[in-house]
Design a protein around this motif. Structure first.
Motif, PDB file in Angstrom:
ATOM      1  N   UNK A 181     -52.785  94.473  79.589  1.00 47.83           N
ATOM      2  CA  UNK A 181     -53.547  93.231  79.439  1.00 47.83           C
ATOM      3  C   UNK A 181     -54.148  93.118  78.045  1.00 47.83           C
ATOM      4  N   UNK A 182     -54.636  94.244  77.514  1.00 51.70           N
ATOM      5  CA  UNK A 182     -55.272  94.270  76.193  1.00 51.70           C
ATOM      6  C   UNK A 182     -54.809  95.534  75.470  1.00 51.70           C
ATOM      7  N   UNK A 183     -53.672  95.465  74.772  1.00 48.66           N
ATOM      8  CA  UNK A 183     -53.082  96.679  74.172  1.00 48.66           C
ATOM      9  C   UNK A 183     -53.973  97.384  73.161  1.00 48.66           C
ATOM     10  N   UNK A 184     -54.890  96.659  72.526  1.00 45.38           N
ATOM     11  CA  UNK A 184     -55.750  97.274  71.513  1.00 45.38           C
ATOM     12  C   UNK A 184     -57.021  97.894  72.075  1.00 45.38           C
ATOM     13  N   UNK A 185     -57.182  97.865  73.380  1.00 47.22           N
ATOM     14  CA  UNK A 185     -58.426  98.310  73.999  1.00 47.22           C
ATOM     15  C   UNK A 185     -58.570  99.827  73.946  1.00 47.22           C
ATOM     16  N   UNK A 186     -59.721 100.281  73.434  1.00 49.65           N
ATOM     17  CA  UNK A 186     -60.098 101.690  73.508  1.00 49.65           C
ATOM     18  C   UNK A 186     -61.053 101.878  74.686  1.00 49.65           C
ATOM     19  N   UNK A 187     -60.955 103.011  75.346  1.00 51.00           N
ATOM     20  CA  UNK A 187     -61.759 103.255  76.541  1.00 51.00           C
ATOM     21  C   UNK A 187     -62.525 104.563  76.396  1.00 51.00           C
TER      22      UNK A 187
END
Length: 332
Positions: A181-187
């Motif tokens: 959904x959000x490929x650039x998301x860091x978790x």
């Protein structure tokens, strides 16, 4: 005789160093226990685009997973998704802050938060997830686990402890969906240092152990996921009731500030930290108290503070409209 420095009396734990950093233009999404609220308030203070707990404060991993699934799908809640008890309407997936005697108000509030959360999750650069407890409550009438018991009698629930395997099974496909959904998301995952003492001390430790094990299993699956050791800093480094509130359960403001300072070393680049220092200076100026507010010296101080705020707002692109209104009131 060799002397020891004071630092020798404490265990040390250095902030983790990640190969990516955050700046003020990166939206930050926080989900989880009330510890995430405390840290989220600091992101708000320092002018980050921030969204905190659109379903209200949630504690166990399955409730948080359901929240994220709803946001990913832009879920539409209907009357059938609500429950009425003692004139109050509520959702088993939400915190009690959504309760009302009017079901239309509950649905409107829930839907607004779903839509806001869906849009924010799409643009977020960082998602901070804080697991609070592995203890869950299963509603006997439906067999479903709930996010909040809404003061319904305990006899209507079955209390269960999640295993690390159950948590991992629920979160592994969800995290893949999030990255799609959000490929650039860091978790970033954290485990809350707040003790759920109502479960009992031994039961709380069993719960935290399950959360820590599951969290590391999830983090190890993907390089875009990190573990931030808030739990270890409070329990193993500070490890003193001076750093807790009077309930001996919640970390004190001083302890939360300590955790925030560790996070800034892991998360922010030099420019971001420099901007935070300027914001601190501005806020300290706004909070300055004087015995003679009408004096020429104090009015000159406020004028210089206004000029600093306006200049920094222009150069940084951050909004200080609320602070400028407050300053105008102080000068009036």
């Amino acid at each position: 005789m060799n002397s020891k420095s004071s630092s020798d009396f404490f265990l040390s734990l250095d902030p983790p160093q990640w190969n990516w950093k955050l700046n003020h233009k990166d939206p930050v999404f926080l989900l989880g226990s009330c510890f995430s609220d405390s840290i989220g308030d600091r992101f708000v203070k320092y002018k980050f685009q921030t969204l905190i707990n659109p379903y209200g404060t949630l504690y166990h991993p399955l409730a948080l997973a359901q929240c994220l699934k709803d946001l990913l799908n832009n879920q539409s809640y209907q009357y059938d998704d609500l429950t009425q008890k003692d004139d109050q309407w509520f959702s088993w997936n939400h915190h009690g802050q959504f309760n009302s005697t009017d079901p239309d108000l509950v649905l409107k509030d829930i839907q607004r938060n779903v839509e806001e959360g869906h849009a924010f999750l799409k643009k977020a650069q960082l998602l901070v997830i804080t697991f609070g407890t592995a203890w869950t409550y299963r509603l006997n009438s439906t067999g479903n686990r709930v996010a909040n018991c809404h003061k319904v009698p305990a006899s209507e629930f079955t209390k269960e402890l999640l295993t690390p395997e159950e948590i991992e099974k629920e979160w592994t496909p969800l995290l893949k969906d999030l990255q799609a959904f959000n490929p650039g998301l860091k978790i970033i995952f954290t485990v809350s240092p707040i003790r759920h003492i109502r479960d009992g001390i031994i039961e709380n430790n069993r719960s935290k152990a399950a959360l820590i094990q599951a969290t590391h299993q999830l983090v190890d699956q993907n390089p875009n996921r990190e573990y931030f050791p808030a739990y270890e800093w409070i329990i193993d480094v500070l490890r003193d009731y001076r750093f807790f509130q009077t309930d001996r359960v919640h970390p004190s403001e001083e302890a939360v500030q300590f955790i925030w300072e560790q996070l800034t070393q892991s998360l922010f680049n030099q420019e971001t930290q420099a901007w935070n220092q300027i914001i601190d200076q501005i806020l300290q100026g706004l909070n300055h108290r004087t015995n003679n507010p009408d004096s020429r010296a104090h009015q000159l101080f406020l004028e210089k503070l206004k000029q600093k705020m306006v200049a920094f707002q222009h150069s940084s692109g951050l909004s200080f409209e609320k602070e400028l209104k407050r300053l105008k009131h102080q000068k009036a």
